[in-house]
Design an enzyme around this catalytic site. Structure first.
Site, PDB file in Angstrom:
ATOM      1  N   LYS A  87      30.462  42.598  16.980  1.00  0.00           N
ATOM      2  CA  LYS A  87      30.120  41.790  15.973  1.00  0.00           C
ATOM      3  C   LYS A  87      30.683  42.565  15.133  1.00  0.00           C
ATOM      4  O   LYS A  87      30.818  41.942  13.788  1.00  0.00           O
ATOM      5  CB  LYS A  87      29.019  40.969  15.836  1.00  0.00           C
ATOM      6  CG  LYS A  87      29.023  40.002  16.381  1.00  0.00           C
ATOM      7  CD  LYS A  87      29.278  38.588  15.841  1.00  0.00           C
ATOM      8  CE  LYS A  87      28.987  37.327  17.533  1.00  0.00           C
ATOM      9  NZ  LYS A  87      30.253  36.542  17.846  1.00  0.00           N
ATOM     10  N   GLU A 109      25.408  33.439   9.239  1.00  0.00           N
ATOM     11  CA  GLU A 109      24.173  32.926  10.200  1.00  0.00           C
ATOM     12  C   GLU A 109      24.834  33.286  11.583  1.00  0.00           C
ATOM     13  O   GLU A 109      25.277  34.445  11.835  1.00  0.00           O
ATOM     14  CB  GLU A 109      24.879  31.441  10.539  1.00  0.00           C
ATOM     15  CG  GLU A 109      25.932  31.623  11.664  1.00  0.00           C
ATOM     16  CD  GLU A 109      27.642  32.119  11.185  1.00  0.00           C
ATOM     17  OE1 GLU A 109      27.789  32.780  11.610  1.00  0.00           O
ATOM     18  OE2 GLU A 109      28.253  32.380   9.941  1.00  0.00           O
ATOM     19  N   SER A 374      31.082  42.681  25.417  1.00  0.00           N
ATOM     20  CA  SER A 374      30.996  42.494  24.077  1.00  0.00           C
ATOM     21  C   SER A 374      29.851  42.643  22.853  1.00  0.00           C
ATOM     22  O   SER A 374      29.986  43.571  21.975  1.00  0.00           O
ATOM     23  CB  SER A 374      31.304  41.425  23.583  1.00  0.00           C
ATOM     24  OG  SER A 374      30.795  40.465  24.209  1.00  0.00           O
TER      25      SER A 374
END
Ligand SMILES: Cc1ncc(COP(=O)(O)O)c(C=O)c1O
Lengths: 402, 249
Positions: A87, A109, A374
């Site tokens: 991210k 968010e 990830s």
């Protein structure tokens, strides 16, 4: 692939109220300008190296490979990036863009909390005010991440509406943005939402795939596997391979606890239907009236009823295959890789890991399968410890809370 | 001053029957028109009051078809009251855009207000509105640039335009600024009827708007009053009729 597409087949687009048209047009202009601007790219690359810790390693999972006895399993360790997940690639990219646009405040968010943590960290580094919307249910599930966001100086707002999960946090962020866009940039955390977000997030995440291509140039890659919540780690991992016929690209959705509507987050192979929600057209878990369904996954990051429009299109045209992994299989994969390789997958990524184990079995020994880890599993300790080791964990928590 | 009010209600809230009572009250209290919201699970332009009303209605099992049945009953009660149906893209798209517009016509709906289907990203809604003679009412906000206002109004055959008086969400109080009023006058120059709202909850605001609009839109205020009356088990239609009469006085 083009850096700006807007639509992917019939998916994508920009379905927003008039009030958000201007800020999105302004963002599109800035994105198109800076994504090809060498100054900006240099700054981004410097951040990637010094702050994020790129390139992340590509690890040969030798013990696992020997035990399974099929293709060679490699793991792309995005979890080693600062803040623990992919991210951060997108959060840093968009925060730098926000700065260039003269914005002083950032909102985001978050579901699992990884995007919130990444955004809060990027804002701390760049001196931007930061507000994170998070569903009350996710706050409960991912408390450690809430703590980190606040430590970075972000304000975390608990969202009490709807199912109190990611989709509701998105609504709340959209509500904020439609009144605040003059000084505020909204960092969407996955490759979805109204255009230009799906294009922009893919570009910022494509660093994962570019590194893999370089790191694996001597390998014969048969398959690449990634989990798919909204799909940002998957699309970034796949990006440099999309226009080739090989390798096989596999997206893994959350099979949750069963096949009924509301028990999983399988949009591509099960009950997903075309819809227009939260500003974009894609496949959604919706009822016959267009109401969003509840979803379930043991991983907060896969628990979302929509999927990025580009992946929806790639699924339909067959370039990306989709499969699903249920909660228990994900937990088993978590244990498997921890014991064999000394790496702890995030619960989301464990879905990709579980699918990779199944697929590797059917591959010849000389071919490679690359799984995208990830994120790493620190944040999930309250879920994994409870599921795998309930009694001593509860005793520990009791003791600590005294 | 005419003090025309377009009053907003959420179909199925506080109950299906209750929403019919609210509609009666708004009509009896001389509301000019009704804006009936078909609940959507994720109403991202709405503030907490309407958001909660929508999720409450859905929890009680509300389906889009019940909304059309409600409209039919309201039309029987007061055939001359215009009805505008408000909802979100997801509802219209999933039910089939053409099917939805046809149905609206069949049930006597004067206009559709779908804020997230805008000119150019409307799935054919504006053309279908022309084809079936249903107003597709554009929702503008005062930050929309003039060239975009032109583009929208050129593509719209609607008699009415809806103007949200600020960005953000429904519910919280809106200061009516000179910029707001200038924008309203500018749009009136297009020979359109103008309804304006977002955060209207007092007679004073309506006084200020009245010279610049054909109708003021009042939404969350009525929904909030509906909740109060329902919680106190009072007569919804009498109570709401009083609330709107007080505003129009
Ligand atoms: C570690 C990790 N992986 C995957 C995801 C799913 O998101 P996406 O599909 O956008 O990569 C999340 C989301 O929060 C995450 O934290």
């Amino acid at each position: 692939m083009k850096k700006y597409n807007n639509f992917f087949g019939r998916f994508g687009g920009r379905y927003v109220a008039e009030v958000l048209r201007e800020p999105l047009r302004e963002l599109e202009d800035a994105y198109k300008k800076y994504i090809v601007d060498t100054d900006f790219i240099d700054e981004l690359n410097k951040f990637a190296k010094d702050f994020i810790g790129r390139p992340t390693p590509l690890l040969f999972a030798e013990n696992s490979t020997n035990q399974i006895g099929g293709g060679q399993i490699y793991i792309k360790l995005e979890g080693l990036a600062n803040t623990g997940a992919h991210k951060i690639n997108n959060a840093v990219g968009q925060a730098l863009l926000a700065k260039r646009m003269g914005k002083t405040r950032v909102i985001a968010e978050t579901g699992a909390g990884q995007h919130g943590v990444a955004t809060a960290a990027a804002c701390a580094r760049l001196g931007l005010e930061c507000v994170i919307y998070m569903g009350a249910e996710d706050i409960r599930r991912q408390h450690p991440n809430v703590y980190w966001m606040e430590l970075y100086g972000a304000k975390v707002v608990s969202v009490e509406s709807g199912s109190k999960t990611l989709k509701d946090a998105v609504n709340e962020a959209l509500r904020d943005w439609s009144g605040s866009f003059n000084n505020t940039h909204y960092i969407i955390g996955s490759a979805l939402g109204p255009s230009p977000y799906p294009d922009m997030v893919r570009e910022f995440q494509s660093v994962i795939g570019r590194e893999v291509k370089e790191q694996a140039k001597d390998l014969d890659i048969a398959v690449m596997v990634a989990c798919v919540g909204g799909g940002s780690n998957a699309i970034g991992f796949f990006e440099p391979f999309l226009e080739m016929n090989t390798p096989r690209l596999v997206g893994v959705e959350a099979g949750g606890k069963g096949s009924g509507l509301g028990e999983n987050a399988i949009r591509m192979t099960d009950s997903g239907k075309d819809g227009i929600v939260q500003g974009y057209k894609s496949k959604f878990l919706i009822d016959s009236d267009g109401q969003l369904s509840e979803t379930h996954s043991i991983s907060a990051g896969l628990d979302y009823p929509g999927i990025g429009p580009q992946l929806a299109n790639l699924g339909e045209i067959g370039r990306v295959e989709f499969t699903s992994i249920n909660d228990n299989e994900a937990l088993e994969a978590l244990k498997f890789f921890a014991r064999n390789e000394g790496v702890i997958f995030a619960m989301e990524s464990s879905h990709a890991g579980a699918a990779a184990i199944k697929i590797a079995k059917g591959l010849p020994k000389n071919r490679a399968i690359i799984v995208n880890m990830s994120g790493r599993g620190d944040k999930d300790i309250f879920i994994s410890a409870k599921a795998l080791d309930e009694k001593p964990w509860k005793e520990f928590l009791m003791e600590e809370s005294k | 001053m005419n003090r025309e009010i377009v009053s907003h209600l959420v179909a199925g809230y506080p109950t299906l029957e209750g929403s019919f009572e609210v509609a009666k009250g708004l009509i009896d209290g001389k509301g000019y028109a009704l804006e009936i919201q078909i609940p959507f699970s994720d109403p991202s332009a709405d503030g907490p009051t309407i958001e909660v009303a929508c999720s409450q209605s859905l929890k009680l099992g509300f389906k889009v078809d019940m909304g059309f049945e409600l409209i039919k009953r309201v039309k029987l009660y007061s055939p001359e009251t215009p009805i505008y149906l408000m909802s979100y893209a997801s509802i219209v798209f999933t039910n089939g855009v053409e099917n939805f517009v046809k149905k609206a016509k069949l049930y006597g709906v004067e206009g559709l207000i779908i804020p997230d289907l805008t000119v150019g990203a409307d799935e054919g809604l504006y053309e279908l509105g022309k084809k079936y003679d249903v107003n597709i009412i554009p929702v503008l906000v005062t930050s929309v640039p003039k060239n975009r206002v032109d583009e929208i109004l050129r593509n719209s055959s609607s008699d009415w335009v809806y103007i949200a008086l600020r960005g953000g969400i429904t519910g919280s109080y809106t200061e009516i600024t000179k910029d707001n009023l200038d924008f309203l006058d500018y749009v009136k120059g297009y020979n359109k009827h103008v309804m304006a709202g977002f955060g209207i909850q007092s007679k004073e605001q309506i006084d200020v708007l009245d010279k610049h609009v054909d109708a003021s839109v009042v939404g969350s205020y009525f929904v909030k009053k509906t909740k109060e009356l329902f919680d106190k088990k009072m007569d919804l239609s009498k109570g709401i009729s009083q609330v709107i009469s007080d505003l129009r006085e």
